[in-house]
Motif scaffolding. Structure first.
Motif, PDB file in Angstrom:
ATOM      1  N   TRP A   1      10.856  12.835  -0.272  1.00 28.61           N
ATOM      2  CA  TRP A   1       9.700  12.492  -1.086  1.00 28.61           C
ATOM      3  C   TRP A   1       8.529  13.208  -0.696  1.00 28.61           C
ATOM      4  O   TRP A   1       7.915  13.304  -1.337  1.00 28.61           O
ATOM      5  CB  TRP A   1       9.450  10.959  -0.929  1.00 28.61           C
ATOM      6  CG  TRP A   1      10.539   9.873  -1.429  1.00 28.61           C
ATOM      7  CD1 TRP A   1      11.495  10.213  -2.331  1.00 28.61           C
ATOM      8  CD2 TRP A   1      10.555   8.464  -1.305  1.00 28.61           C
ATOM      9  NE1 TRP A   1      12.363   9.326  -2.575  1.00 28.61           N
ATOM     10  CE2 TRP A   1      11.880   8.224  -2.098  1.00 28.61           C
ATOM     11  CE3 TRP A   1       9.799   7.483  -0.598  1.00 28.61           C
ATOM     12  CZ2 TRP A   1      12.141   6.916  -2.084  1.00 28.61           C
ATOM     13  CZ3 TRP A   1      10.261   6.182  -0.467  1.00 28.61           C
ATOM     14  CH2 TRP A   1      11.400   5.816  -1.250  1.00 28.61           C
TER      15      TRP A   1
ATOM     16  N   GLY B   1      -3.871   3.040  -0.207  1.00 31.84           N
ATOM     17  CA  GLY B   1      -3.019   3.660   0.774  1.00 31.84           C
ATOM     18  C   GLY B   1      -3.745   4.566   1.406  1.00 31.84           C
ATOM     19  O   GLY B   1      -4.956   4.861   1.002  1.00 31.84           O
TER      20      GLY B   1
ATOM     21  N   SER C   1       5.803  -8.595   0.109  1.00 34.32           N
ATOM     22  CA  SER C   1       5.152  -7.320  -0.373  1.00 34.32           C
ATOM     23  C   SER C   1       6.193  -6.358  -0.772  1.00 34.32           C
ATOM     24  O   SER C   1       7.209  -6.219   0.293  1.00 34.32           O
ATOM     25  CB  SER C   1       4.161  -6.757   0.477  1.00 34.32           C
ATOM     26  OG  SER C   1       3.217  -5.864  -0.178  1.00 34.32           O
TER      27      SER C   1
ATOM     28  N   LEU D   1       2.072   9.301  -3.814  1.00 34.44           N
ATOM     29  CA  LEU D   1       2.495   9.057  -5.060  1.00 34.44           C
ATOM     30  C   LEU D   1       1.622   9.714  -6.128  1.00 34.44           C
ATOM     31  O   LEU D   1       0.478  10.283  -5.712  1.00 34.44           O
ATOM     32  CB  LEU D   1       2.342   7.318  -5.273  1.00 34.44           C
ATOM     33  CG  LEU D   1       3.134   6.618  -4.551  1.00 34.44           C
ATOM     34  CD1 LEU D   1       2.877   5.109  -5.142  1.00 34.44           C
ATOM     35  CD2 LEU D   1       4.645   6.926  -4.625  1.00 34.44           C
TER      36      LEU D   1
ATOM     37  N   GLY E   1      11.256  -1.182   5.950  1.00 37.10           N
ATOM     38  CA  GLY E   1      10.306  -0.959   5.357  1.00 37.10           C
ATOM     39  C   GLY E   1       9.912   0.610   5.050  1.00 37.10           C
ATOM     40  O   GLY E   1      10.286   1.295   5.683  1.00 37.10           O
TER      41      GLY E   1
ATOM     42  N   GLY F   1      12.147  -4.094   2.734  1.00 33.54           N
ATOM     43  CA  GLY F   1      13.497  -4.421   2.224  1.00 33.54           C
ATOM     44  C   GLY F   1      13.485  -5.451   1.246  1.00 33.54           C
ATOM     45  O   GLY F   1      14.819  -5.911   1.118  1.00 33.54           O
TER      46      GLY F   1
ATOM     47  N   ALA G   1       6.388   6.903   2.904  1.00 35.88           N
ATOM     48  CA  ALA G   1       6.371   8.447   2.105  1.00 35.88           C
ATOM     49  C   ALA G   1       7.081   9.179   2.769  1.00 35.88           C
ATOM     50  O   ALA G   1       7.970  10.298   2.298  1.00 35.88           O
ATOM     51  CB  ALA G   1       5.275   8.723   1.606  1.00 35.88           C
TER      52      ALA G   1
ATOM     53  N   GLY H   1       0.741  -1.284  -0.085  1.00 33.08           N
ATOM     54  CA  GLY H   1      -0.100   0.075  -0.079  1.00 33.08           C
ATOM     55  C   GLY H   1       0.933   1.410  -0.030  1.00 33.08           C
ATOM     56  O   GLY H   1       1.799   1.360   0.878  1.00 33.08           O
TER      57      GLY H   1
ATOM     58  N   LEU I   1       8.886   1.049  -6.635  1.00 28.35           N
ATOM     59  CA  LEU I   1       9.082   2.399  -7.036  1.00 28.35           C
ATOM     60  C   LEU I   1      10.317   2.471  -7.894  1.00 28.35           C
ATOM     61  O   LEU I   1      10.458   3.242  -9.082  1.00 28.35           O
ATOM     62  CB  LEU I   1       9.099   3.409  -6.034  1.00 28.35           C
ATOM     63  CG  LEU I   1       7.698   3.548  -5.116  1.00 28.35           C
ATOM     64  CD1 LEU I   1       8.115   4.632  -4.055  1.00 28.35           C
ATOM     65  CD2 LEU I   1       6.518   3.702  -5.960  1.00 28.35           C
TER      66      LEU I   1
END
Ligand SMILES: Cc1cc2nc3c(=O)[nH]c(=O)nc-3n(C[C@H](O)[C@H](O)[C@H](O)COP(=O)(O)O)c2cc1C
Length: 442
Positions: free
Chosen positions: A355, A122, A322, A100, A259, A303, A262, A94, A328
């Protein structure tokens, strides 16, 4: 006469290294903490610390060019009337619309669909780009409830109740004003251009008993059709897995501290949570103790980069993995072709993590109408599908070498660890020994 030390090579402190010094100066100059995207950058025990054994006299390998090695996985077989069937055990994690761009979301949907897997919404709700291009779409139900509506719950193929994320277990999301465009603001019913901090806990429940009621509500809204996932950050994986199972989850998702996110405080990303590798064994143990291993599926993220990571995670008892950051990158994030633009932002391809600022030269983590045009959703989707295919082939290569005709037949016995730490965390022997440090207790 004053004594002077003879000159020696200047020595910098390992404790006060260059980065630490620059952070102290930055904090002193600005008075604000650092926010960034991505996952923990410090070196942590990881899948690289495990090795696969491969066949020998006691094991018989399979031939790559003529013997099958199954990669499919079914998620949500516990209660859902319509469990999800994926061709590969690698899903797209998600990632919020807002963090994004629309074209990036579309590309994720296209790539996942080509590869035969799912993508996930998300924070901030479901976009048409994503629903329209994702054959299988998981809808996140988050503490913020931004963009949440029952109609979209029913349009999804599965629901993921997000309790936490590996980059920030216990912390909430952030979306800075630069990225709150008209569209993002409308979807979240919040003002444009103003920093948003998403809640760190759900407004209407505080613990496992309430979570059980919430899951029942979600099942009723969706006619018991959709699998319900529960996602937690890797903090207390044994108890969190057990409580998610008790609350009625079909699938448990554990996101380790590598993990991506954003936008989160740097101090949080680097210091809160447990490495992905350390989360797997306790989670699998919890499922086994409850007699639920393989009945409630386990997805792990944080990761994951290649087919070896996938094979090792599956060997430890995980049903699927996942990916966020790697997806990305496959779309074009941090691509050296934008090096001049990265330099202008004071960074370099491979290190760009601001980001939250919305100025991503690759057009992925931005809402800037011009920058987002740099993502061609069809080409980027194809790149993601290629990457997923390569990861799957790599994992199959490893599984066949271990004599397995399904990725899910990989087992802890196929692994050894390179370090004592990894051996203890993963519950596999240290290479060259039959010693599993801390066996029967974690
Ligand atoms: C740009 C970005 C946005 C994310 N947004 C969300 C989100 O809205 N909800 C959520 O549960 N996790 C979110 N995550 C975390 C991912 O779902 C996933 O847990 C993480 O990226 C997995 O680690 P990896 O990036 O190392 O693959 C986000 C991650 C990234 C990189």
């Amino acid at each position: 006469m004053t004594y002077r030390n003879p000159p020696t090579t200047p020595r910098k402190s390992a404790t006060f290294d260059d980065y630490t010094l620059s952070e102290i100066r930055r904090a002193a100059a600005t008075g604000i903490y650092d926010i960034r995207g991505g996952g923990a950058k410090r070196k942590l025990p990881h899948f690289d610390d495990l090795l696969v054994l491969g066949a020998s006299i006691s094991r018989y390998p399979l031939e790559g060019y003529r013997e099958r090695c199954d990669t499919s996985v079914v998620l949500g077989s516990r209660y859902a009337k319509k469990p999800i069937e994926l061709k590969i055990p690698i899903t797209i994690a998600g990632m919020s619309f807002g963090s994004l761009s629309g074209p990036a979301k579309e590309a994720l949907g296209r790539g996942a669909t080509l590869a035969g897997t799912s993508t996930t919404t998300g924070d901030g709700g479901m976009t048409e780009e994503e629903r329209g291009h994702s054959k299988v779409l998981v809808y996140q139900y988050l503490p913020s409830r931004y963009g949440m509506n029952p109609r979209d719950l029913r349009r999804a193929d599965a629901i993921e109740v997000v309790v936490g994320q590996g980059a920030k277990p216990g912390g909430g999301g952030m979306l800075l004003g630069q990225k709150i465009s008209d569209r993002v603001a409308e979807m979240r019913t919040l003002p444009k251009g103003i920093d948003q901090r998403s809640a760190s806990r759900h407004p209407d429940w505080t613990g496992p008993d309430d979570l059980e009621i919430k899951i029942l509500e979600l099942r009723e809204i969706t006619d018991w059709e959709k699998p319900i996932y529960v996602k937690v950050g890797g903090a207390r994986p044994y108890y969190d897995t057990a409580l998610a199972v008790k609350s009625g989850a079909d699938v448990v998702v554990i996101d380790g501290m590598q993990g991506g996110t954003a936008a989160t405080q740097e101090v949080f990303i680097e210091n809160v949570g447990q490495p992905t590798l350390a989360c797997i064994r306790p989670a699998v143990q919890a499922l086994q103790d409850l007699g639920m291993h393989r009945k409630v599926q386990l997805i792990v993220s944080g990761g994951i980069r290649n087919g070896a990571d996938v094979a090792k995670a599956l060997a430890l008892g995980v049903d699927a993995v996942s990916i966020g950051t790697a997806a990305l990158v496959a779309l074009g994030d941090n691509d050296p072709r934008w090096e001049a633009d990265y330099n202008e932002l004071g960074t370099t391809a491979g290190a760009y993590d601001d980001w939250h600022e919305g100025r991503d030269p690759a057009g992925i983590t931005t809402q800037d109408p011009e920058l987002m045009q740099r993502v061609d959703p069809i080409a980027a989707g194809r790149r993601l599908a290629n990457y997923l295919k390569v990861m799957t082939l790599e994992a199959q290569t490893i599984a066949r070498a271990c004599g397995k005709n399904s990725l899910h037949n990989l087992e802890p016995e196929d692994l050894v660890a390179l370090t004592i730490e990894a051996a203890a965390m993963a519950g596999v022997p240290l290479a060259g020994t039959n010693w599993i440090p801390g066996k029967n207790g974690f």
